[in-house]
Design a protein around this motif. Structure first.
Motif, PDB file in Angstrom:
ATOM      1  N   THR A   1      26.533  18.404  46.648  1.00  0.00           N
ATOM      2  CA  THR A   1      27.538  17.349  46.712  1.00  0.00           C
ATOM      3  C   THR A   1      26.929  15.966  46.593  1.00  0.00           C
ATOM      4  N   ILE A   2      25.813  15.719  47.276  1.00  0.00           N
ATOM      5  CA  ILE A   2      25.255  14.359  47.286  1.00  0.00           C
ATOM      6  C   ILE A   2      24.272  14.099  46.153  1.00  0.00           C
TER       7      ILE A   2
ATOM      8  N   THR B   1      29.532  13.313  53.938  1.00  0.00           N
ATOM      9  CA  THR B   1      29.704  14.411  52.978  1.00  0.00           C
ATOM     10  C   THR B   1      30.917  15.250  53.365  1.00  0.00           C
TER      11      THR B   1
END
Length: 188
Positions: free
Chosen positions: A24-25, A116
């Motif tokens: 995700t990051i 997140t």
């Protein structure tokens, strides 16, 4: 989805959480760890996950799971006022590698900062992200905070979810080579 349990994360969630966080990051994980590939970033983040006092610690996360215990997603959120200190372990790591110890803290004082939000591909579209955002709002209220904030990269389809959840734009930021919109949700 009503049959999803939202629970605090534990150190043993690392094998599920860390790959999902890094996926995700992306480049932010690279910037935090001082590496340029996802596999090495994940290995490094696995070391930080069970430790308290850093932005990616289990202590700042909730896990969404099915009734049979299958993890489906996570939210990582902490008070924005703590962001600077929570990034210090990453600054120390970068300096130990001979790199500049610059990590731009993302959280803003006065808000619970969602670092997140991630849902597994198989579980998307089932309302799990919304449930996790609601859990973050509940956590913010419990901490005496009146706002939830996050950064969304320009073009990220998750922006639609954030709008449905009551987030509104509060500015722009450049971070790790990307452009992000700071979104906030006021809690009354």
């Amino acid at each position: 989805m009503t049959d999803v349990l939202i629970r605090p994360a534990h150190p043993f969630d690392a094998a599920f959480a860390v790959p999902l966080i890094q996926a995700t990051i992306g480049r932010i994980g690279h910037a935090l760890t001082g590496v340029t590939d996802d596999v090495t970033a994940e290995r490094t983040l696995l070391g930080f996950y069970p430790l308290r006092g850093n932005r990616l610690s289990f202590e700042h996360q909730f896990i969404a799971q099915s009734p049979i215990g299958e993890p489906l997603g996570l939210i990582l959120a902490y008070p924005g006022a703590l962001a600077q200190g929570l990034d210090d372990p990453f600054r120390e790591r970068l300096r130990s590698l001979g790199l500049p110890g610059h990590v731009e803290s993302e959280g803003t004082p006065g808000e619970l900062y969602v670092d997140t939000l991630a849902v597994t591909e198989a579980a998307r579209g089932r309302g799990i992200g919304a449930r996790l955002l609601d859990a973050a709002a509940d956590r913010a209220v419990a901490l005496g905070l009146h706002r939830v904030g996050l950064l969304v990269e320009d073009g990220n389809p998750a922006a639609r979810l954030y709008t449905r959840q009551g987030f509104r734009p509060a500015g722009k930021r450049a971070l790790a080579g990307g452009t992000y919109t700071h979104l906030v949700r006021d809690l009354t």
